[in-house]
Design a protein around this motif. Sequence first.
Motif, PDB file in Angstrom:
ATOM      1  N   MET A 208       0.839  -1.192   0.000  1.00  0.00           N
ATOM      2  CA  MET A 208       0.000   0.000   0.000  1.00  0.00           C
ATOM      3  C   MET A 208       0.875   1.243   0.000  1.00  0.00           C
ATOM      4  SD  MET A 208      -2.912  -1.484   0.106  1.00  0.00           S
ATOM      5  CE  MET A 208      -4.051  -0.152   0.452  1.00  0.00           C
ATOM      6  N   ALA A 209       0.279   2.351  -0.333  1.00  0.00           N
ATOM      7  CA  ALA A 209       0.977   3.632  -0.286  1.00  0.00           C
ATOM      8  C   ALA A 209       0.012   4.707   0.180  1.00  0.00           C
ATOM      9  CB  ALA A 209       1.535   3.994  -1.658  1.00  0.00           C
ATOM     10  N   GLU A 210       0.578   5.720   0.792  1.00  0.00           N
ATOM     11  CA  GLU A 210      -0.184   6.925   1.130  1.00  0.00           C
ATOM     12  C   GLU A 210       0.316   8.048   0.242  1.00  0.00           C
ATOM     13  OE1 GLU A 210       0.072   7.895   5.283  1.00  0.00           O
ATOM     14  OE2 GLU A 210      -1.366   6.339   5.810  1.00  0.00           O
ATOM     15  N   TYR A 211      -0.620   8.686  -0.427  1.00  0.00           N
ATOM     16  CA  TYR A 211      -0.301   9.839  -1.259  1.00  0.00           C
ATOM     17  C   TYR A 211      -0.861  11.092  -0.600  1.00  0.00           C
ATOM     18  CZ  TYR A 211       1.192   6.876  -5.102  1.00  0.00           C
ATOM     19  OH  TYR A 211       1.867   5.974  -5.887  1.00  0.00           O
ATOM     20  N   GLU A 212      -0.027  12.098  -0.529  1.00  0.00           N
ATOM     21  CA  GLU A 212      -0.420  13.390   0.026  1.00  0.00           C
ATOM     22  C   GLU A 212      -0.712  14.318  -1.148  1.00  0.00           C
ATOM     23  OE1 GLU A 212       1.706  15.107   3.576  1.00  0.00           O
ATOM     24  OE2 GLU A 212       2.373  16.482   1.994  1.00  0.00           O
ATOM     25  N   VAL A 213      -1.941  14.811  -1.213  1.00  0.00           N
ATOM     26  CA  VAL A 213      -2.390  15.657  -2.319  1.00  0.00           C
ATOM     27  C   VAL A 213      -2.690  17.043  -1.756  1.00  0.00           C
ATOM     28  CG1 VAL A 213      -4.143  15.945  -4.116  1.00  0.00           C
ATOM     29  CG2 VAL A 213      -3.405  13.638  -3.447  1.00  0.00           C
ATOM     30  N   GLN A 214      -2.147  18.060  -2.394  1.00  0.00           N
ATOM     31  CA  GLN A 214      -2.389  19.434  -1.946  1.00  0.00           C
ATOM     32  C   GLN A 214      -3.238  20.153  -2.982  1.00  0.00           C
ATOM     33  OE1 GLN A 214       1.068  21.896  -1.262  1.00  0.00           O
ATOM     34  NE2 GLN A 214       0.008  22.997   0.343  1.00  0.00           N
ATOM     35  N   LEU A 215      -4.324  20.784  -2.500  1.00  0.00           N
ATOM     36  CA  LEU A 215      -5.255  21.517  -3.357  1.00  0.00           C
ATOM     37  C   LEU A 215      -5.293  22.984  -2.962  1.00  0.00           C
ATOM     38  CD1 LEU A 215      -8.291  19.067  -3.147  1.00  0.00           C
ATOM     39  CD2 LEU A 215      -6.546  19.142  -4.921  1.00  0.00           C
ATOM     40  N   ASP A 216      -5.540  23.847  -3.942  1.00  0.00           N
ATOM     41  CA  ASP A 216      -5.721  25.263  -3.627  1.00  0.00           C
ATOM     42  C   ASP A 216      -7.165  25.506  -3.183  1.00  0.00           C
ATOM     43  OD1 ASP A 216      -7.351  25.470  -5.915  1.00  0.00           O
ATOM     44  OD2 ASP A 216      -5.866  26.582  -7.079  1.00  0.00           O
ATOM     45  N   GLU A 217      -7.502  26.746  -2.927  1.00  0.00           N
ATOM     46  CA  GLU A 217      -8.830  27.095  -2.403  1.00  0.00           C
ATOM     47  C   GLU A 217      -9.967  26.808  -3.374  1.00  0.00           C
ATOM     48  OE1 GLU A 217      -8.350  31.822  -3.519  1.00  0.00           O
ATOM     49  OE2 GLU A 217      -8.383  31.199  -1.441  1.00  0.00           O
ATOM     50  N   ASP A 218      -9.640  26.600  -4.658  1.00  0.00           N
ATOM     51  CA  ASP A 218     -10.657  26.279  -5.656  1.00  0.00           C
ATOM     52  C   ASP A 218     -10.748  24.780  -5.925  1.00  0.00           C
ATOM     53  OD1 ASP A 218     -11.377  28.980  -6.098  1.00  0.00           O
ATOM     54  OD2 ASP A 218      -9.594  29.228  -7.357  1.00  0.00           O
ATOM     55  N   GLY A 219      -9.934  23.990  -5.228  1.00  0.00           N
ATOM     56  CA  GLY A 219      -9.950  22.550  -5.421  1.00  0.00           C
ATOM     57  C   GLY A 219      -9.061  22.077  -6.556  1.00  0.00           C
ATOM     58  N   GLU A 220      -8.171  22.947  -7.011  1.00  0.00           N
ATOM     59  CA  GLU A 220      -7.254  22.576  -8.086  1.00  0.00           C
ATOM     60  C   GLU A 220      -5.959  22.029  -7.494  1.00  0.00           C
ATOM     61  OE1 GLU A 220      -8.087  22.461 -11.301  1.00  0.00           O
ATOM     62  OE2 GLU A 220     -10.055  23.125 -10.633  1.00  0.00           O
ATOM     63  N   LEU A 221      -5.403  21.057  -8.171  1.00  0.00           N
ATOM     64  CA  LEU A 221      -4.201  20.377  -7.711  1.00  0.00           C
ATOM     65  C   LEU A 221      -3.001  21.316  -7.705  1.00  0.00           C
ATOM     66  CD1 LEU A 221      -3.032  17.496  -7.021  1.00  0.00           C
ATOM     67  CD2 LEU A 221      -2.343  17.425  -9.421  1.00  0.00           C
ATOM     68  N   LEU A 222      -2.321  21.386  -6.560  1.00  0.00           N
ATOM     69  CA  LEU A 222      -1.065  22.120  -6.465  1.00  0.00           C
ATOM     70  C   LEU A 222       0.109  21.153  -6.566  1.00  0.00           C
ATOM     71  CD1 LEU A 222      -1.909  24.577  -3.547  1.00  0.00           C
ATOM     72  CD2 LEU A 222      -1.698  25.123  -5.976  1.00  0.00           C
TER      73      LEU A 222
END
Length: 114
Positions: free
Chosen positions: A84-98
């Motif tokens: 398994m893996a854990e992925y850390e996803v960062q989004l801006d205030e509009d929900g767009e991928l950073l």
Amino acid sequence: MSDPDTRADERTSRRPARDHRRDETERPSRLTAARAARRAVEQLAELTDRRLESVVEIHAEQDTFTVVIEAVEDPHVPSTADVMAEYEVQLDEDGELLGYRRRARYVRGSTDEG
């Protein structure tokens, strides 16, 4: 001479009716944690060929959300041996991928919090 009540009615009928619906040019409502989680899953699925299992963490920081998603990195039979893996996803205030990154790999069911 006209009746004062009639004049008041005439004045109000000339004013444009106020539309209480949101103007389409307005910004959408602020991103919620639930909406951020959905957006993170959608965008990570587009970028990886991993089977995404669950959202395991989410937190807001000023104008961004960080969502941690658990994924099957390397499937095995039996599934208890899956990597398994854990992925850390960062989004801006509009929900767009950073950005996103893989932050951990482990065998499914391992309890080491290392």
